[in-house]
Design an enzyme around this catalytic site. Structure first.
Site, mmCIF file in Angstrom:
data_model
loop_
_atom_site.group_PDB
_atom_site.id
_atom_site.type_symbol
_atom_site.label_atom_id
_atom_site.label_comp_id
_atom_site.label_asym_id
_atom_site.label_seq_id
_atom_site.Cartn_x
_atom_site.Cartn_y
_atom_site.Cartn_z
ATOM 1 N N GLU A 61 0.865 -1.178 0.000
ATOM 2 C CA GLU A 61 0.000 0.000 0.000
ATOM 3 C C GLU A 61 0.898 1.223 0.000
ATOM 4 O O GLU A 61 1.709 1.411 0.914
ATOM 5 C CB GLU A 61 -0.948 0.034 1.198
ATOM 6 C CG GLU A 61 -1.908 1.226 1.119
ATOM 7 C CD GLU A 61 -2.982 1.228 2.194
ATOM 8 O OE1 GLU A 61 -3.485 2.330 2.498
ATOM 9 O OE2 GLU A 61 -3.312 0.152 2.730
ATOM 10 N N ASP A 135 -2.138 12.272 -3.174
ATOM 11 C CA ASP A 135 -2.168 13.715 -3.418
ATOM 12 C C ASP A 135 -2.412 13.948 -4.906
ATOM 13 O O ASP A 135 -1.654 13.468 -5.750
ATOM 14 C CB ASP A 135 -0.828 14.332 -3.004
ATOM 15 C CG ASP A 135 -0.887 15.849 -2.930
ATOM 16 O OD1 ASP A 135 -1.609 16.463 -3.754
ATOM 17 O OD2 ASP A 135 -0.209 16.430 -2.067
ATOM 18 N N LYS A 139 -2.718 21.630 -9.393
ATOM 19 C CA LYS A 139 -2.233 22.669 -10.298
ATOM 20 C C LYS A 139 -1.497 22.039 -11.482
ATOM 21 O O LYS A 139 -0.689 21.136 -11.311
ATOM 22 C CB LYS A 139 -1.313 23.633 -9.553
ATOM 23 C CG LYS A 139 -2.016 24.424 -8.460
ATOM 24 C CD LYS A 139 -1.063 25.379 -7.767
ATOM 25 C CE LYS A 139 -1.782 26.169 -6.673
ATOM 26 N NZ LYS A 139 -0.859 27.086 -5.949
ATOM 27 N N ASP A 171 -11.110 10.737 -4.873
ATOM 28 C CA ASP A 171 -12.335 11.527 -4.916
ATOM 29 C C ASP A 171 -12.155 12.745 -5.811
ATOM 30 O O ASP A 171 -12.979 13.659 -5.787
ATOM 31 C CB ASP A 171 -12.733 11.969 -3.502
ATOM 32 C CG ASP A 171 -11.666 12.843 -2.853
ATOM 33 O OD1 ASP A 171 -10.466 12.523 -3.002
ATOM 34 O OD2 ASP A 171 -12.023 13.853 -2.208
ATOM 35 N N GLU A 212 -11.529 9.387 3.452
ATOM 36 C CA GLU A 212 -12.694 9.113 2.619
ATOM 37 C C GLU A 212 -13.977 9.584 3.295
ATOM 38 O O GLU A 212 -14.861 10.163 2.641
ATOM 39 C CB GLU A 212 -12.777 7.623 2.315
ATOM 40 C CG GLU A 212 -13.956 7.265 1.419
ATOM 41 C CD GLU A 212 -14.042 5.777 1.180
ATOM 42 O OE1 GLU A 212 -13.776 5.358 0.046
ATOM 43 O OE2 GLU A 212 -14.378 5.036 2.129
#
Length: 230
Positions: A61, A135, A139, A171, A212
């Protein structure tokens, strides 16, 4: 593909390594418990040997945050060896505090850039890699910092065994679209989902994460992608 050296990959991790001041309990857990779980690059040539218990497969992970998903999955699959990768000290401290309270022998931790570990693991030694809520670097000038990019996909393809799984959850619609384009364009991966419900539905046994829960409360919709190593 040759393994990357720490010098060659210097600066590849983007983002903070330390956030808020650690609580005393976290500091104590890091000092007391982290050395038991932490691995370094010279030891990964035989991944199964990293664990004091027998394991049938290796799962990674990348960027495990507070570790709630990592530790939950390790409990569900005690015969899988889990390597959690998290350079952010505050996230590492949360996971180590949990391990201090409830040890899990099939968990090991790595606190440097994931690319370094992926390059050193034996080819085809990993059955699953998960990248959950990374992350998004929203931009445009920072898009090159996103983990999902051709060089890192090469490393994932190298480490994953044929039929191995790469999972990505986010998301952020733009990063989901980006990931679909990048991974589908890579010859080593195949998108395994065919219906909208496949990527709208959490993975089987999904415990959720604190991030989440906040995203859903804010009205954002998670997407769960799955790819197979061909």
């Amino acid at each position: 593909m040759t393994a990357l050296s720490e010098t060659e990959h210097k600066g590849a991790f983007y983002g903070r390594r330390v956030g808020k001041t650690l609580r005393q309990g976290q500091q104590q857990a890091l000092a007391r418990t982290l050395p038991r779980y932490l691995i370094d690059l010279p030891t990964v040539a035989e991944p199964a040997a990293l664990f004091p218990c027998p394991v049938d497969e290796i799962r990674l992970e990348i960027g495990f945050g507070g570790g709630e998903h990592l530790l939950s999955e390790a409990k569900r699959f005690p015969r899988a060896g889990y390597i959690g990768i998290e350079p952010f000290l505050n996230g590492m401290a949360k996971a180590v505090l949990e391990l201090d309270l409830a040890p899990q022998e099939n968990v090991r931790l790595f606190n440097l850039d994931a690319a370094l570990l992926l390059a050193r693991l034996p080819e085809g030694s990993v059955s699953q890699v998960e990248l959950l809520y990374p992350d998004p670097w929203p931009k445009r000038r920072h898009w090159k910092r996103r983990f999902v990019r051709p060089d890192n996909l090469d490393l994932l393809a190298r480490a994953l065994k044929p039929g191995g799984v790469f999972r990505f959850a986010s998301d952020v619609p733009d990063y989901v679209d980006w990931t679909l384009r990048e991974v589908r364009a890579h010859p080593a991966f195949r998108w395994t989902q065919t219906r909208a419900d496949d990527w709208r539905t959490p993975y089987e046994g999904w415990p959720g994460t604190r991030y989440e829960a906040k995203a859903i409360a804010a009205g954002r919709v998670p997407t769960y992608l799955s790819f197979a190593r061909v």
